[in-house]
Design an enzyme around this catalytic site. Structure first.
Site, mmCIF file in Angstrom:
data_model
loop_
_atom_site.group_PDB
_atom_site.id
_atom_site.type_symbol
_atom_site.label_atom_id
_atom_site.label_comp_id
_atom_site.label_asym_id
_atom_site.label_seq_id
_atom_site.Cartn_x
_atom_site.Cartn_y
_atom_site.Cartn_z
ATOM 1 N N GLY A 14 0.777 -1.236 0.000
ATOM 2 C CA GLY A 14 0.000 0.000 0.000
ATOM 3 C C GLY A 14 0.805 1.281 0.000
ATOM 4 O O GLY A 14 0.311 2.329 0.432
ATOM 5 N N HIS A 111 0.617 1.300 -12.922
ATOM 6 C CA HIS A 111 1.334 0.095 -13.348
ATOM 7 C C HIS A 111 2.819 0.445 -13.494
ATOM 8 O O HIS A 111 3.151 1.505 -14.038
ATOM 9 C CB HIS A 111 0.766 -0.413 -14.684
ATOM 10 C CG HIS A 111 1.425 -1.670 -15.143
ATOM 11 N ND1 HIS A 111 1.158 -2.904 -14.574
ATOM 12 C CD2 HIS A 111 2.358 -1.894 -16.099
ATOM 13 C CE1 HIS A 111 1.902 -3.823 -15.167
ATOM 14 N NE2 HIS A 111 2.632 -3.239 -16.098
HETATM 15 C C1 GAR Z 1 3.330 -0.987 -7.412
HETATM 16 O O1 GAR Z 1 4.621 -1.023 -7.978
HETATM 17 C C2 GAR Z 1 2.276 -0.944 -8.510
HETATM 18 O O2 GAR Z 1 2.657 -0.195 -9.625
HETATM 19 C C3 GAR Z 1 2.156 -2.414 -8.855
HETATM 20 O O3 GAR Z 1 2.208 -3.073 -7.621
HETATM 21 C C4 GAR Z 1 3.003 -2.309 -6.710
HETATM 22 C C5 GAR Z 1 2.189 -2.083 -5.467
HETATM 23 O O4 GAR Z 1 2.974 -1.463 -4.471
HETATM 24 N N1 GAR Z 1 0.937 -2.685 -9.573
HETATM 25 C C6 GAR Z 1 0.833 -3.553 -10.561
HETATM 26 O O5 GAR Z 1 1.749 -4.261 -10.941
HETATM 27 C C7 GAR Z 1 -0.539 -3.621 -11.208
HETATM 28 N N2 GAR Z 1 -0.484 -4.243 -12.485
HETATM 29 P P1 GAR Z 1 2.268 -0.745 -3.262
HETATM 30 O O6 GAR Z 1 1.303 -1.768 -2.632
HETATM 31 O O7 GAR Z 1 3.393 -0.407 -2.323
HETATM 32 O O8 GAR Z 1 1.565 0.464 -3.776
#
Ligand code: GAR
Length: 219
Positions: A14, A111
């Site tokens: 998150g 993304h």
């Molecule tokens: C982030 O890097 C986001 O861009 C990626 O997951 C991570 C979540 O981190 N999302 C994807 O790959 C969606 N296709 P977070 O929970 O620390 O925000």
């Protein structure tokens, strides 16, 4: 102008949700986070949201027999909190076309690549392996196809010679934390117009810097 009411969907850490919460804590910011929803009861981000007095809700996909039933529960919940916009922030469940169409032009996603390159998973490994010089991150409107939809904003991150997936992911994440609040601000202040598959930004900057990797002055 009334603030846009946003629900942020997360699945684990998150950190992007945290960057949105921090941005929204500015009284001048045109959006407010009214809820953080997770499909994963163990998501670390839930604690942060609760500590910041934001309503949290777990809707565990494993409690439902189908995606449709899982999403019906999400919709019931969202109606109770009166949400204008959903921000997917590391939400690792695919949403059905029914859900996405019901919320058409009201779901954003971040993304960690320069879409339309490197959709899906293992993005950083694939970006390094491809030999590309640059990758980055993208905030876009969500369409039923995975990691697809009109692009609002992107940040470019060079791929370095000795890069590892973790090092690259960390540098991209830093940019994600700048990019998502920027995109949300543009959307919430109604400066974003969707024209087919493109997004136009009212009073957008006309010039942008050119990035070259390796730099031109390399000896
Ligand atoms: C982030 O890097 C986001 O861009 C990626 O997951 C991570 C979540 O981190 N999302 C994807 O790959 C969606 N296709 P977070 O929970 O620390 O925000």
């Amino acid at each position: 102008m009334a603030k846009l009411k946003v629900a942020v969907f997360i699945s684990s850490r998150g950190s992007n949700m945290q960057s949105l919460v921090r941005a929204c804590s500015d009284p001048e910011f045109p959006a407010e986070i009214v809820s953080v929803l997770s499909n994963n009861p163990e998501a670390a981000g839930l604690k942060f949201a609760a500590e910041h007095s934001i309503a949290t809700r777990v809707i565990d996909h494993r409690d439902f027999a189908s995606r449709a039933e899982f999403e019906a529960e999400i919709n019931r919940y969202l109606e109770t909190v009166k949400v204008d916009l959903i921000c997917l922030a590391g939400f690792m469940r695919l949403l059905t076309a029914d859900f996405v169409n019901r919320w058409r032009d009201r779901i954003l996603n971040i993304h960690p690549s320069l879409l339309p390159a490197f959709k899906g998973l293992h993005v950083h490994e694939r970006a390094i392996e491809s030999g590309a010089r640059f990758t980055g991150c993208t905030v876009h409107y969500v369409r039923p196809e995975m990691d697809d939809g009109p692009i609002i904003a992107q940040a470019v991150v060079p791929i370095l010679q000795d890069d590892t997936p973790d090092a690259l992911a960390a540098r991209i994440l830093e940019q994600e934390h700048r990019l998502y609040p920027l995109a949300l601000r543009l959307v919430a202040s109604k400066r974003v117009k969707i024209h087919g598959s493109r997004v136009l930004i009212e009073n957008g900057a006309e010039e942008s810097a050119v990035l070259i990797n390796p730099p031109l002055d390399i000896s």
